[in-house]
Write a protein that holds these residues in place. Structure first.
Motif, PDB file in Angstrom:
ATOM      1  N   SER A   1       0.844  -1.237   0.011  1.00  0.00           N
ATOM      2  CA  SER A   1      -0.226   0.033  -0.076  1.00  0.00           C
ATOM      3  C   SER A   1       1.006   1.356   0.065  1.00  0.00           C
ATOM      4  O   SER A   1       0.414   2.255  -0.115  1.00  0.00           O
ATOM      5  CB  SER A   1      -0.951  -0.104   1.073  1.00  0.00           C
TER       6      SER A   1
ATOM      7  N   TRP B   1      -0.692   5.294  -4.271  1.00  0.00           N
ATOM      8  CA  TRP B   1      -0.601   4.013  -3.226  1.00  0.00           C
ATOM      9  C   TRP B   1      -1.887   4.012  -2.643  1.00  0.00           C
ATOM     10  O   TRP B   1      -2.272   2.851  -2.226  1.00  0.00           O
ATOM     11  CB  TRP B   1       0.274   4.686  -2.150  1.00  0.00           C
TER      12      TRP B   1
ATOM     13  N   ARG C   1      -6.701  -0.907  -7.437  1.00  0.00           N
ATOM     14  CA  ARG C   1      -5.966  -1.611  -6.652  1.00  0.00           C
ATOM     15  C   ARG C   1      -6.737  -2.244  -5.463  1.00  0.00           C
ATOM     16  O   ARG C   1      -7.552  -1.242  -4.921  1.00  0.00           O
ATOM     17  CB  ARG C   1      -4.757  -1.021  -6.330  1.00  0.00           C
TER      18      ARG C   1
ATOM     19  N   ASN D   1      -5.404  -3.051  -1.899  1.00  0.00           N
ATOM     20  CA  ASN D   1      -4.446  -3.130  -0.782  1.00  0.00           C
ATOM     21  C   ASN D   1      -4.280  -4.028   0.128  1.00  0.00           C
ATOM     22  O   ASN D   1      -3.510  -4.624   0.601  1.00  0.00           O
ATOM     23  CB  ASN D   1      -4.087  -1.704  -0.175  1.00  0.00           C
TER      24      ASN D   1
ATOM     25  N   ASP E   1      -3.038  -6.778  -1.676  1.00  0.00           N
ATOM     26  CA  ASP E   1      -1.807  -6.746  -2.349  1.00  0.00           C
ATOM     27  C   ASP E   1      -1.799  -6.819  -3.848  1.00  0.00           C
ATOM     28  O   ASP E   1      -1.089  -7.394  -4.507  1.00  0.00           O
ATOM     29  CB  ASP E   1      -0.749  -7.578  -1.620  1.00  0.00           C
TER      30      ASP E   1
END
Length: 125
Positions: free
Chosen positions: A30, A53, A72, A74, A77
């Motif tokens: 992240s 991020w 994404r 996080n 992952d």
């Protein structure tokens, strides 16, 4: 340090879709900016899309805007690249890349410190 593994490549006909995934291990994913690059035979590696991020900011190459979506998760992952309305010119090896830099030229290969091995995407009738 983070290790990256791409998956989801393959062969599709023009107009088709593929979803690429980049799985990370070895570090707190992240905290990394992640980019998807591609490299066609005889051409330079180019940035297709990048994501901050937090996932709150993203960047796209002009030719893929409206067709590709980077996202994404996080908690898992992973960073995904959803590719729709694929064209023959999208044919390339696609690479996932990551960096802990938060400022700089996000569209350059030099900005990124870690790279996956790549996955082939072929768009052909």
């Amino acid at each position: 340090q983070v290790q990256l593994v791409e998956s989801g490549g393959g062969s599709v006909q023009p107009g088709g879709s593929l979803r690429l995934s980049c799985a990370a291990s070895g570090s707190i994913f992240s905290s990394y900016v992640v980019g998807w690059f591609r490299q066609a035979p005889g051409k330079e590696r180019e940035l297709v899309a990048a994501i901050s991020w937090s996932g709150g900011n993203s960047y796209y190459k002009d030719s893929v805007k409206g067709r590709f979506t980077i996202s994404r998760d996080n908690a898992k992952d992973t960073v995904n690249l959803q590719m729709n309305s694929l064209k023959s010119e999208d044919t390339a090896v696609y690479y996932c890349a990551a960096t802990r830099r938060y400022s700089g030229a996000v569209y350059t290969t030099a900005f990124y410190d870690y790279w996956g091995q790549g996955t082939q995407v072929t768009v052909s009738s």
